[in-house]
Motif scaffolding. Structure first.
Motif, PDB file in Angstrom:
ATOM      1  N   ASP A  80       0.966  -1.361  -0.042  1.00  0.00           N
ATOM      2  CA  ASP A  80       0.037  -0.010  -0.302  1.00  0.00           C
ATOM      3  C   ASP A  80       0.804   1.382  -0.097  1.00  0.00           C
ATOM      4  O   ASP A  80       0.335   2.248  -0.713  1.00  0.00           O
ATOM      5  CB  ASP A  80      -1.027   0.133   1.156  1.00  0.00           C
ATOM      6  N   MET A  81       1.940   1.082   0.838  1.00  0.00           N
ATOM      7  CA  MET A  81       2.817   2.354   0.764  1.00  0.00           C
ATOM      8  C   MET A  81       3.554   2.736  -0.528  1.00  0.00           C
ATOM      9  O   MET A  81       3.551   4.162  -0.809  1.00  0.00           O
ATOM     10  CB  MET A  81       3.740   2.200   1.738  1.00  0.00           C
ATOM     11  N   LEU A  82       4.099   1.457  -1.175  1.00  0.00           N
ATOM     12  CA  LEU A  82       4.587   1.397  -2.482  1.00  0.00           C
ATOM     13  C   LEU A  82       3.688   2.350  -3.624  1.00  0.00           C
ATOM     14  O   LEU A  82       3.887   3.148  -4.312  1.00  0.00           O
ATOM     15  CB  LEU A  82       5.346   0.320  -2.789  1.00  0.00           C
ATOM     16  N   ASP A  83       2.462   1.488  -3.422  1.00  0.00           N
ATOM     17  CA  ASP A  83       1.379   2.360  -4.512  1.00  0.00           C
ATOM     18  C   ASP A  83       1.353   3.607  -4.230  1.00  0.00           C
ATOM     19  O   ASP A  83       1.106   4.420  -5.125  1.00  0.00           O
ATOM     20  CB  ASP A  83       0.105   1.315  -4.223  1.00  0.00           C
ATOM     21  N   GLU A  84       0.874   4.157  -3.045  1.00  0.00           N
ATOM     22  CA  GLU A  84       0.894   5.262  -2.659  1.00  0.00           C
ATOM     23  C   GLU A  84       1.779   6.303  -3.110  1.00  0.00           C
ATOM     24  O   GLU A  84       1.895   7.462  -3.662  1.00  0.00           O
ATOM     25  CB  GLU A  84       0.595   5.648  -1.179  1.00  0.00           C
TER      26      GLU A  84
END
Length: 105
Positions: A80-84
């Motif tokens: 999720d952090m990478l996508d954000e």
């Protein structure tokens, strides 16, 4: 002649006491209002309180930043952090995403 000597003695004593009182008064006023006086101490105490609260806020902010950075480490990447971060840096958004823009006021 005797009266002049007494007058001179009296005036000399009066001058010495006046000078001593002026010196004591000078140091007394500076002890209260000077650079290191009582008023300055109160101002320094208020500044210490303000800087201590700012330090606590900055430590909290740093802890949150370190937590976010730890999620982006190569050995354990949070999807999720990478996508954000990828969407933010590339400027992409999914058509189904709600986008909130923060504008300075």
């Amino acid at each position: 002649m005797v009266s002049r000597a007494r007058l001179k003695s009296f005036l000399t004593g009066l001058a010495l006491y006046t000078m001593a009182a002026a010196i004591i008064g000078y140091f007394g006023v500076n002890a209260y209002t000077g650079r290191y006086g009582l008023n300055a101490r109160q101002e320094l105490d208020q500044e210490i309180i303000a800087l201590t609260s700012e330090l606590a806020r900055l430590k909290q902010e740093r802890t949150e930043g370190e937590k976010r950075v730890s999620l982006l480490r190569s050995d354990r990447v949070d999807p999720d952090m990478l996508d954000e971060r990828a969407r933010f840096q590339l400027g992409y958004a999914n058509p189904h995403d709600l986008i909130r823009i923060n504008r300075p006021q």
